[in-house]
Design a protein around this motif. Structure first.
Motif, PDB file in Angstrom:
ATOM      1  N   ARG A 223     -30.271 -18.624 -32.592  1.00 51.11           N
ATOM      2  CA  ARG A 223     -31.414 -18.500 -33.498  1.00 51.11           C
ATOM      3  C   ARG A 223     -31.020 -18.914 -34.915  1.00 51.11           C
ATOM      4  NH1 ARG A 223     -31.968 -12.304 -31.878  1.00 51.11           N
ATOM      5  NH2 ARG A 223     -30.846 -13.147 -30.118  1.00 51.11           N
ATOM      6  N   ASP A 224     -32.020 -19.459 -35.647  1.00 51.50           N
ATOM      7  CA  ASP A 224     -31.766 -20.046 -36.965  1.00 51.50           C
ATOM      8  C   ASP A 224     -31.097 -19.055 -37.919  1.00 51.50           C
ATOM      9  OD1 ASP A 224     -32.930 -22.343 -36.053  1.00 51.50           O
ATOM     10  OD2 ASP A 224     -34.844 -22.056 -37.086  1.00 51.50           O
ATOM     11  N   SER A 225     -31.563 -17.815 -37.896  1.00 57.24           N
ATOM     12  CA  SER A 225     -31.022 -16.816 -38.824  1.00 57.24           C
ATOM     13  C   SER A 225     -29.545 -16.560 -38.562  1.00 57.24           C
ATOM     14  CB  SER A 225     -31.813 -15.509 -38.711  1.00 57.24           C
ATOM     15  OG  SER A 225     -31.819 -15.031 -37.372  1.00 57.24           O
ATOM     16  N   HIS A 226     -29.122 -16.652 -37.306  1.00 60.07           N
ATOM     17  CA  HIS A 226     -27.717 -16.420 -36.966  1.00 60.07           C
ATOM     18  C   HIS A 226     -26.869 -17.660 -37.219  1.00 60.07           C
ATOM     19  CE1 HIS A 226     -28.616 -12.679 -34.276  1.00 60.07           C
ATOM     20  NE2 HIS A 226     -29.245 -12.672 -35.437  1.00 60.07           N
ATOM     21  N   PHE A 240     -23.233  -7.095 -42.535  1.00 56.07           N
ATOM     22  CA  PHE A 240     -23.962  -8.356 -42.600  1.00 56.07           C
ATOM     23  C   PHE A 240     -25.441  -8.018 -42.815  1.00 56.07           C
ATOM     24  CE2 PHE A 240     -20.270  -9.250 -39.890  1.00 56.07           C
ATOM     25  CZ  PHE A 240     -19.760 -10.391 -40.508  1.00 56.07           C
ATOM     26  N   HIS A 241     -26.162  -8.868 -43.541  1.00 56.01           N
ATOM     27  CA  HIS A 241     -27.564  -8.609 -43.842  1.00 56.01           C
ATOM     28  C   HIS A 241     -28.430  -9.769 -43.365  1.00 56.01           C
ATOM     29  CE1 HIS A 241     -26.872  -5.097 -46.530  1.00 56.01           C
ATOM     30  NE2 HIS A 241     -25.692  -5.680 -46.681  1.00 56.01           N
ATOM     31  N   ILE A 242     -29.571  -9.419 -42.728  1.00 55.32           N
ATOM     32  CA  ILE A 242     -30.491 -10.445 -42.257  1.00 55.32           C
ATOM     33  C   ILE A 242     -31.864  -9.840 -41.990  1.00 55.32           C
ATOM     34  CG2 ILE A 242     -29.855 -10.147 -39.818  1.00 55.32           C
ATOM     35  CD1 ILE A 242     -30.180 -13.137 -39.461  1.00 55.32           C
ATOM     36  N   ASP A 243     -32.916 -10.477 -42.462  1.00 58.11           N
ATOM     37  CA  ASP A 243     -34.298 -10.109 -42.156  1.00 58.11           C
ATOM     38  C   ASP A 243     -34.582  -8.624 -42.406  1.00 58.11           C
ATOM     39  OD1 ASP A 243     -36.892 -10.568 -41.339  1.00 58.11           O
ATOM     40  OD2 ASP A 243     -36.457 -10.301 -39.207  1.00 58.11           O
ATOM     41  N   GLY A 244     -34.060  -8.091 -43.499  1.00 56.99           N
ATOM     42  CA  GLY A 244     -34.278  -6.688 -43.826  1.00 56.99           C
ATOM     43  C   GLY A 244     -33.436  -5.718 -43.028  1.00 56.99           C
ATOM     44  N   GLY A 251     -25.306  -7.545 -32.851  1.00 60.78           N
ATOM     45  CA  GLY A 251     -25.675  -6.556 -31.847  1.00 60.78           C
ATOM     46  C   GLY A 251     -25.699  -5.134 -32.356  1.00 60.78           C
ATOM     47  N   LEU A 252     -25.319  -4.926 -33.635  1.00 60.24           N
ATOM     48  CA  LEU A 252     -25.254  -3.575 -34.194  1.00 60.24           C
ATOM     49  C   LEU A 252     -26.181  -3.411 -35.400  1.00 60.24           C
ATOM     50  CD1 LEU A 252     -21.389  -2.927 -34.078  1.00 60.24           C
ATOM     51  CD2 LEU A 252     -23.104  -2.360 -32.358  1.00 60.24           C
ATOM     52  N   PHE A 253     -27.198  -4.258 -35.497  1.00 54.19           N
ATOM     53  CA  PHE A 253     -28.109  -4.172 -36.638  1.00 54.19           C
ATOM     54  C   PHE A 253     -29.015  -2.947 -36.536  1.00 54.19           C
ATOM     55  CE2 PHE A 253     -27.180  -8.725 -37.158  1.00 54.19           C
ATOM     56  CZ  PHE A 253     -26.995  -8.770 -38.534  1.00 54.19           C
ATOM     57  N   VAL A 254     -29.344  -2.391 -37.686  1.00 54.21           N
ATOM     58  CA  VAL A 254     -30.332  -1.320 -37.778  1.00 54.21           C
ATOM     59  C   VAL A 254     -31.364  -1.742 -38.811  1.00 54.21           C
ATOM     60  CG1 VAL A 254     -28.782   0.548 -37.104  1.00 54.21           C
ATOM     61  CG2 VAL A 254     -28.927  -0.094 -39.506  1.00 54.21           C
ATOM     62  N   GLY A 255     -32.598  -1.250 -38.637  1.00 53.27           N
ATOM     63  CA  GLY A 255     -33.677  -1.627 -39.537  1.00 53.27           C
ATOM     64  C   GLY A 255     -34.933  -1.929 -38.743  1.00 53.27           C
ATOM     65  N   ALA A 256     -36.009  -2.224 -39.443  1.00 51.09           N
ATOM     66  CA  ALA A 256     -37.316  -2.389 -38.802  1.00 51.09           C
ATOM     67  C   ALA A 256     -37.332  -3.507 -37.761  1.00 51.09           C
ATOM     68  CB  ALA A 256     -38.380  -2.655 -39.869  1.00 51.09           C
ATOM     69  N   ASN A 257     -36.595  -4.585 -37.984  1.00 51.60           N
ATOM     70  CA  ASN A 257     -36.592  -5.725 -37.057  1.00 51.60           C
ATOM     71  C   ASN A 257     -35.287  -5.841 -36.273  1.00 51.60           C
ATOM     72  OD1 ASN A 257     -39.209  -6.784 -37.919  1.00 51.60           O
ATOM     73  ND2 ASN A 257     -38.172  -7.312 -39.833  1.00 51.60           N
ATOM     74  N   ALA A 259     -34.211  -4.745 -33.330  1.00 55.61           N
ATOM     75  CA  ALA A 259     -34.219  -5.092 -31.907  1.00 55.61           C
ATOM     76  C   ALA A 259     -34.293  -6.603 -31.730  1.00 55.61           C
ATOM     77  CB  ALA A 259     -35.393  -4.418 -31.193  1.00 55.61           C
ATOM     78  N   ARG A 260     -35.096  -7.271 -32.566  1.00 58.90           N
ATOM     79  CA  ARG A 260     -35.245  -8.718 -32.481  1.00 58.90           C
ATOM     80  C   ARG A 260     -33.938  -9.430 -32.806  1.00 58.90           C
ATOM     81  NH1 ARG A 260     -40.005 -11.005 -36.016  1.00 58.90           N
ATOM     82  NH2 ARG A 260     -38.534 -10.540 -37.702  1.00 58.90           N
ATOM     83  N   GLN A 261     -33.123  -8.828 -33.675  1.00 59.73           N
ATOM     84  CA  GLN A 261     -31.848  -9.431 -34.045  1.00 59.73           C
ATOM     85  C   GLN A 261     -30.741  -9.108 -33.045  1.00 59.73           C
ATOM     86  OE1 GLN A 261     -31.644 -11.609 -36.363  1.00 59.73           O
ATOM     87  NE2 GLN A 261     -33.672 -11.248 -37.237  1.00 59.73           N
ATOM     88  N   ASN A 262     -30.837  -7.959 -32.374  1.00 60.51           N
ATOM     89  CA  ASN A 262     -29.763  -7.505 -31.481  1.00 60.51           C
ATOM     90  C   ASN A 262     -29.873  -8.065 -30.070  1.00 60.51           C
ATOM     91  OD1 ASN A 262     -28.436  -5.854 -33.385  1.00 60.51           O
ATOM     92  ND2 ASN A 262     -29.844  -4.160 -33.013  1.00 60.51           N
ATOM     93  N   ILE A 263     -31.079  -8.033 -29.506  1.00 60.44           N
ATOM     94  CA  ILE A 263     -31.255  -8.368 -28.094  1.00 60.44           C
ATOM     95  C   ILE A 263     -31.021  -9.859 -27.861  1.00 60.44           C
ATOM     96  CG2 ILE A 263     -32.913  -8.427 -26.195  1.00 60.44           C
ATOM     97  CD1 ILE A 263     -34.139  -5.871 -27.361  1.00 60.44           C
ATOM     98  N   ASN A 264     -30.236 -10.149 -26.825  1.00 54.58           N
ATOM     99  CA  ASN A 264     -29.890 -11.522 -26.424  1.00 54.58           C
ATOM    100  C   ASN A 264     -29.021 -12.251 -27.448  1.00 54.58           C
ATOM    101  OD1 ASN A 264     -31.269 -11.375 -23.972  1.00 54.58           O
ATOM    102  ND2 ASN A 264     -33.190 -12.069 -24.884  1.00 54.58           N
ATOM    103  N   CYS A 265     -28.464 -11.532 -28.398  1.00 50.10           N
ATOM    104  CA  CYS A 265     -27.562 -12.169 -29.377  1.00 50.10           C
ATOM    105  C   CYS A 265     -26.238 -12.517 -28.700  1.00 50.10           C
ATOM    106  CB  CYS A 265     -27.308 -11.241 -30.560  1.00 50.10           C
ATOM    107  SG  CYS A 265     -26.088 -11.900 -31.736  1.00 50.10           S
ATOM    108  N   ARG A 266     -25.787 -13.736 -28.880  1.00 53.83           N
ATOM    109  CA  ARG A 266     -24.533 -14.197 -28.269  1.00 53.83           C
ATOM    110  C   ARG A 266     -23.438 -14.433 -29.319  1.00 53.83           C
ATOM    111  NH1 ARG A 266     -25.611 -19.407 -26.195  1.00 53.83           N
ATOM    112  NH2 ARG A 266     -27.029 -19.510 -27.960  1.00 53.83           N
TER     113      ARG A 266
END
Length: 306
Positions: A223-226, A240-244, A251-257, A259-266
């Motif tokens: 994904r572009d953000s990664h 690391f910071h991304i999309d709030g 795979g260890l992000f917390v915040g409103a979005n 799940a979208r950043q963690n799931i299927n992250c390679r």
């Protein structure tokens, strides 16, 4: 063994768990097909499936209730399999990395202790928004019964033959099979990244100077953000910071979005030992993958366009 080779080995453990989940679901599918074949035979009248017969004897609801009860130990087995897998991933990744980091920093005392099961589970139960193991599997358990009710109602009302009904059942169970595998991979991802962090902290405490570098997968699926994060270097305790959202590793992000950043992250984390980055990294190709000189994602994309 370097960091890339360790990740390759850990991914082989994850792939093995995938196959074990496939086996469990294949066995369950046969049981479900057998049960619904019996329902189909009871619903026959004059050689055709009768929706009236199904409703009169409440055949579908009775079978779905039995299925719901039978799925409880099935999902318990899936949960146990995932928990065993994530513990193995944690231990194997931790031991290999802590030795590698201490050896690379010429730490005098290279002592490595296997973490206890309680320590591992405590670390892995840290709340990550929307992807905790137990509630996720319970949700999937309810969803498969709901989807089966919809598909079987359609099948019985239209008077489909058993082969078409069986196809509907297989498609429905395959959705749940893939969900279980996705949960397993999310849990494995967390185990791998957390154990890598713990190994880096262990080496840092022993005198090594450790930092983190975001390591994206070099292919066109990232994904572009990664892609933008690739090569970013932060301190061991920095996020690391991304999309709030913020996270100690992919795979260890917390915040409103999150799940979208963690799931299927390679993506993964590479660790610098006393400021040194690995000299090579792996890039995806049409035929598989290849080792290339270390470069960031943007540098890799630019090299393809030359």
């Amino acid at each position: 063994m370097d960091q890339q080779q360790i990740r390759k080995y850990i991914n082989s453990l994850i792939n093995k768990a995938d196959k074990e989940i496939d086996k469990v679901w294949s066995e369950r599918l046969l049981e479900i097909l057998k049960a619904f074949e019996a329902l189909y035979q009871k619903a026959l009248k004059g050689g055709k499936v009768s929706w009236t017969e199904v409703q009169r004897h409440n055949l579908l609801e009775k079978q779905l209730e039995r299925m719901a009860d039978e799925l409880k130990p099935h999902y318990a087995a899936i949960a146990a399999l995932i928990m065993t897998m994530r513990e193995k991933v944690y231990v194997e990744n931790y031991l290999r990395n802590v030795y590698l980091f201490k050896f690379g920093a010429n730490v005098t005392e290279i002592e490595v202790t296997v973490p206890s099961t309680n320590t591992i589970n405590r670390m892995l139960e840290q709340p990550i928004n929307k992807i905790k193991l137990e509630p996720t599997l319970k949700k999937h358990q309810k969803e498969i019964v709901s989807r089966m009710r919809i598909e079987m109602t359609k099948s019985l009302q239209s008077g489909e033959g058993y082969e078409k009904m069986a196809t509907r059942i297989e498609k429905t169970t395959n959705v749940s099979r893939n969900q279980a595998k996705k949960v397993a991979r999310v849990e494995a991802k967390r185990a791998m990244e957390l154990s890598g962090l713990d190994a880096a902290h262990e080496a840092n405490d022993a005198g090594a100077d450790m930092e983190k570098v975001w390591n994206a997968t070099l292919d066109f699926k990232t994904r572009d953000s990664h892609q933008a994060l690739d090569g970013q270097r932060v301190g061991l305790d920095e996020a690391f910071h991304i999309d709030g959202c913020k996270g100690q590793a992919p795979g260890l992000f917390v915040g409103a979005n999150s799940a979208r950043q963690n799931i299927n992250c390679r993506c993964g984390v590479l660790y610098t030992v006393d400021g040194e980055l690995p000299e090579i990294r792996r890039a995806k190709t049409e035929d598989g993958s290849e080792l290339i000189e270390y470069m960031t994602y943007n540098e890799w994309r630019a090299s393809l366009e030359k």
